[in-house]
Structure formats: C-alpha cells, structure tokens
Motif scaffolding. Structure first.
Motif, PDB file in Angstrom:
ATOM      1  N   ASP A   8       0.851  -1.186   0.000  1.00  0.00           N
ATOM      2  CA  ASP A   8       0.000   0.000   0.000  1.00  0.00           C
ATOM      3  C   ASP A   8       0.890   1.242   0.000  1.00  0.00           C
ATOM      4  O   ASP A   8       1.859   1.304   0.759  1.00  0.00           O
ATOM      5  N   GLY A   9       0.576   2.195  -0.864  1.00  0.00           N
ATOM      6  CA  GLY A   9       1.305   3.453  -0.863  1.00  0.00           C
ATOM      7  C   GLY A   9       2.148   3.695  -2.100  1.00  0.00           C
ATOM      8  O   GLY A   9       2.712   4.776  -2.251  1.00  0.00           O
ATOM      9  N   MET A  10       2.262   2.713  -2.992  1.00  0.00           N
ATOM     10  CA  MET A  10       3.000   2.931  -4.244  1.00  0.00           C
ATOM     11  C   MET A  10       2.063   3.615  -5.236  1.00  0.00           C
ATOM     12  O   MET A  10       0.995   3.088  -5.534  1.00  0.00           O
ATOM     13  N   HIS A  11       2.481   4.783  -5.741  1.00  0.00           N
ATOM     14  CA  HIS A  11       1.590   5.536  -6.622  1.00  0.00           C
ATOM     15  C   HIS A  11       2.198   5.885  -7.972  1.00  0.00           C
ATOM     16  O   HIS A  11       1.479   6.333  -8.853  1.00  0.00           O
ATOM     17  N   CYS A  12       3.515   5.720  -8.125  1.00  0.00           N
ATOM     18  CA  CYS A  12       4.154   6.186  -9.360  1.00  0.00           C
ATOM     19  C   CYS A  12       5.362   5.331  -9.706  1.00  0.00           C
ATOM     20  O   CYS A  12       5.748   4.440  -8.943  1.00  0.00           O
ATOM     21  N   GLU A  13       5.946   5.620 -10.852  1.00  0.00           N
ATOM     22  CA  GLU A  13       7.125   4.875 -11.300  1.00  0.00           C
ATOM     23  C   GLU A  13       8.305   5.051 -10.337  1.00  0.00           C
ATOM     24  O   GLU A  13       9.103   4.147 -10.165  1.00  0.00           O
ATOM     25  N   HIS A  14       8.413   6.219  -9.735  1.00  0.00           N
ATOM     26  CA  HIS A  14       9.491   6.447  -8.766  1.00  0.00           C
ATOM     27  C   HIS A  14       9.341   5.496  -7.576  1.00  0.00           C
ATOM     28  O   HIS A  14      10.328   4.913  -7.110  1.00  0.00           O
ATOM     29  N   CYS A  15       8.111   5.326  -7.112  1.00  0.00           N
ATOM     30  CA  CYS A  15       7.853   4.398  -5.998  1.00  0.00           C
ATOM     31  C   CYS A  15       8.262   2.981  -6.376  1.00  0.00           C
ATOM     32  O   CYS A  15       8.943   2.294  -5.608  1.00  0.00           O
ATOM     33  N   SER A  16       7.837   2.542  -7.552  1.00  0.00           N
ATOM     34  CA  SER A  16       8.157   1.174  -7.960  1.00  0.00           C
ATOM     35  C   SER A  16       9.656   0.995  -8.149  1.00  0.00           C
ATOM     36  O   SER A  16      10.208  -0.044  -7.790  1.00  0.00           O
ATOM     37  N   ALA A  17      10.342   2.003  -8.675  1.00  0.00           N
ATOM     38  CA  ALA A  17      11.790   1.913  -8.862  1.00  0.00           C
ATOM     39  C   ALA A  17      12.507   1.772  -7.520  1.00  0.00           C
ATOM     40  O   ALA A  17      13.486   1.036  -7.414  1.00  0.00           O
ATOM     41  N   ARG A  18      12.022   2.459  -6.491  1.00  0.00           N
ATOM     42  CA  ARG A  18      12.631   2.345  -5.162  1.00  0.00           C
ATOM     43  C   ARG A  18      12.500   0.928  -4.623  1.00  0.00           C
ATOM     44  O   ARG A  18      13.440   0.384  -4.038  1.00  0.00           O
ATOM     45  N   VAL A  19      11.346   0.323  -4.812  1.00  0.00           N
ATOM     46  CA  VAL A  19      11.120  -1.043  -4.344  1.00  0.00           C
ATOM     47  C   VAL A  19      12.034  -2.011  -5.102  1.00  0.00           C
ATOM     48  O   VAL A  19      12.694  -2.868  -4.496  1.00  0.00           O
ATOM     49  N   ILE A  20      12.102  -1.856  -6.415  1.00  0.00           N
ATOM     50  CA  ILE A  20      12.952  -2.731  -7.229  1.00  0.00           C
ATOM     51  C   ILE A  20      14.410  -2.610  -6.797  1.00  0.00           C
ATOM     52  O   ILE A  20      15.091  -3.621  -6.596  1.00  0.00           O
ATOM     53  N   ARG A  21      14.895  -1.388  -6.636  1.00  0.00           N
ATOM     54  CA  ARG A  21      16.297  -1.188  -6.225  1.00  0.00           C
ATOM     55  C   ARG A  21      16.577  -1.812  -4.867  1.00  0.00           C
ATOM     56  O   ARG A  21      17.643  -2.384  -4.641  1.00  0.00           O
ATOM     57  N   ALA A  22      15.623  -1.712  -3.941  1.00  0.00           N
ATOM     58  CA  ALA A  22      15.820  -2.261  -2.599  1.00  0.00           C
ATOM     59  C   ALA A  22      16.053  -3.773  -2.654  1.00  0.00           C
ATOM     60  O   ALA A  22      16.945  -4.292  -1.980  1.00  0.00           O
ATOM     61  N   PHE A  23      15.264  -4.473  -3.468  1.00  0.00           N
ATOM     62  CA  PHE A  23      15.418  -5.927  -3.540  1.00  0.00           C
ATOM     63  C   PHE A  23      16.589  -6.334  -4.415  1.00  0.00           C
ATOM     64  O   PHE A  23      17.302  -7.280  -4.090  1.00  0.00           O
ATOM     65  N   GLU A  24      16.806  -5.646  -5.513  1.00  0.00           N
ATOM     66  CA  GLU A  24      17.942  -5.983  -6.368  1.00  0.00           C
ATOM     67  C   GLU A  24      19.261  -5.733  -5.641  1.00  0.00           C
ATOM     68  O   GLU A  24      20.234  -6.438  -5.864  1.00  0.00           O
ATOM     69  N   GLY A  25      19.283  -4.756  -4.748  1.00  0.00           N
ATOM     70  CA  GLY A  25      20.471  -4.493  -3.942  1.00  0.00           C
ATOM     71  C   GLY A  25      20.792  -5.620  -2.977  1.00  0.00           C
ATOM     72  O   GLY A  25      21.917  -5.738  -2.488  1.00  0.00           O
ATOM     73  N   VAL A  32       7.462  -4.934 -10.371  1.00  0.00           N
ATOM     74  CA  VAL A  32       6.385  -4.255  -9.648  1.00  0.00           C
ATOM     75  C   VAL A  32       5.234  -3.958 -10.605  1.00  0.00           C
ATOM     76  O   VAL A  32       5.455  -3.555 -11.748  1.00  0.00           O
ATOM     77  N   SER A  33       4.024  -4.152 -10.137  1.00  0.00           N
ATOM     78  CA  SER A  33       2.819  -3.760 -10.859  1.00  0.00           C
ATOM     79  C   SER A  33       2.123  -2.678 -10.055  1.00  0.00           C
ATOM     80  O   SER A  33       1.613  -2.949  -8.954  1.00  0.00           O
ATOM     81  N   LEU A  34       2.119  -1.457 -10.577  1.00  0.00           N
ATOM     82  CA  LEU A  34       1.410  -0.376  -9.885  1.00  0.00           C
ATOM     83  C   LEU A  34      -0.095  -0.609  -9.922  1.00  0.00           C
ATOM     84  O   LEU A  34      -0.804  -0.255  -8.980  1.00  0.00           O
ATOM     85  N   GLU A  35      -0.587  -1.208 -11.004  1.00  0.00           N
ATOM     86  CA  GLU A  35      -2.028  -1.469 -11.130  1.00  0.00           C
ATOM     87  C   GLU A  35      -2.543  -2.343 -10.006  1.00  0.00           C
ATOM     88  O   GLU A  35      -3.587  -2.070  -9.425  1.00  0.00           O
ATOM     89  N   SER A  36      -1.807  -3.418  -9.724  1.00  0.00           N
ATOM     90  CA  SER A  36      -2.262  -4.341  -8.673  1.00  0.00           C
ATOM     91  C   SER A  36      -1.654  -4.026  -7.314  1.00  0.00           C
ATOM     92  O   SER A  36      -2.034  -4.623  -6.309  1.00  0.00           O
ATOM     93  N   GLY A  37      -0.667  -3.107  -7.275  1.00  0.00           N
ATOM     94  CA  GLY A  37      -0.024  -2.763  -6.010  1.00  0.00           C
ATOM     95  C   GLY A  37       0.803  -3.888  -5.443  1.00  0.00           C
ATOM     96  O   GLY A  37       0.835  -4.087  -4.230  1.00  0.00           O
ATOM     97  N   THR A  38       1.470  -4.634  -6.350  1.00  0.00           N
ATOM     98  CA  THR A  38       2.249  -5.780  -5.894  1.00  0.00           C
ATOM     99  C   THR A  38       3.688  -5.733  -6.397  1.00  0.00           C
ATOM    100  O   THR A  38       3.982  -5.126  -7.425  1.00  0.00           O
ATOM    101  N   ALA A  39       4.545  -6.395  -5.658  1.00  0.00           N
ATOM    102  CA  ALA A  39       5.925  -6.639  -6.071  1.00  0.00           C
ATOM    103  C   ALA A  39       6.115  -8.144  -6.075  1.00  0.00           C
ATOM    104  O   ALA A  39       5.753  -8.828  -5.116  1.00  0.00           O
ATOM    105  N   THR A  40       6.668  -8.663  -7.157  1.00  0.00           N
ATOM    106  CA  THR A  40       6.993 -10.082  -7.259  1.00  0.00           C
ATOM    107  C   THR A  40       8.498 -10.198  -7.096  1.00  0.00           C
ATOM    108  O   THR A  40       9.255  -9.623  -7.867  1.00  0.00           O
ATOM    109  N   VAL A  41       8.908 -10.929  -6.073  1.00  0.00           N
ATOM    110  CA  VAL A  41      10.321 -11.029  -5.714  1.00  0.00           C
ATOM    111  C   VAL A  41      10.761 -12.479  -5.849  1.00  0.00           C
ATOM    112  O   VAL A  41      10.089 -13.389  -5.360  1.00  0.00           O
TER     113      VAL A  41
END
Length: 70
Positions: A8-25, A32-41
């Motif tokens: 909950d709380g992801m609203h834009c591409e910047h948000c999704s990029a932060r999540v992706i970087r956190a896990f890839e790091g 990340v799918s902003l439409e469904s509000g999910t991250a697949t890790v």
C-alpha cells in the motif's frame, strides 16, 4: 523461491523503482505492478523470510498488506 508482496502506498514509477532497487540491492529479482499494487520477488529462500521482505518494504515508507508464495 518466488513471493508476491501486496504493498500500500505505491503511486508512481518512482515508488516502484525504489522497491525494485531495494530488492535488487539484496541480490533478488523484482518486478512491480502499480495497477495491482504488488511486487513479485524471486531469490534465495534464505533471504526471503516474510519478516525480511516486510522490513525492506517498510524501510521505504510503504505498508505491506500481505505476502504470499507464488
């Protein structure tokens, strides 16, 4: 291992990029799918406890709704 995190709380591409970087790091693959509000890790099961995934997302300022195996 693959898990899907509902976030909950992801609203834009910047948000999704932060999540992706956190896990890839941490050596995981993430999409990340902003439409469904999910991250697949995908990654090493030893690094993917629900608590560790939740901590990584919440450290970015987002809320985790649930985590499930894919």
């Amino acid at each position: 291992m693959k898990k899907i995190i509902s976030i909950d709380g992801m609203h834009c591409e910047h948000c999704s990029a932060r999540v992706i970087r956190a896990f890839e790091g941490q050596g995981m693959k993430c999409s990340v799918s902003l439409e469904s509000g999910t991250a697949t890790v995908t990654g090493d099961a030893a690094k993917m406890s629900d608590g560790a995934l939740r901590d990584a997302v919440e450290a970015l300022g987002f809320d985790v709704v649930n985590i499930r195996e894919a």
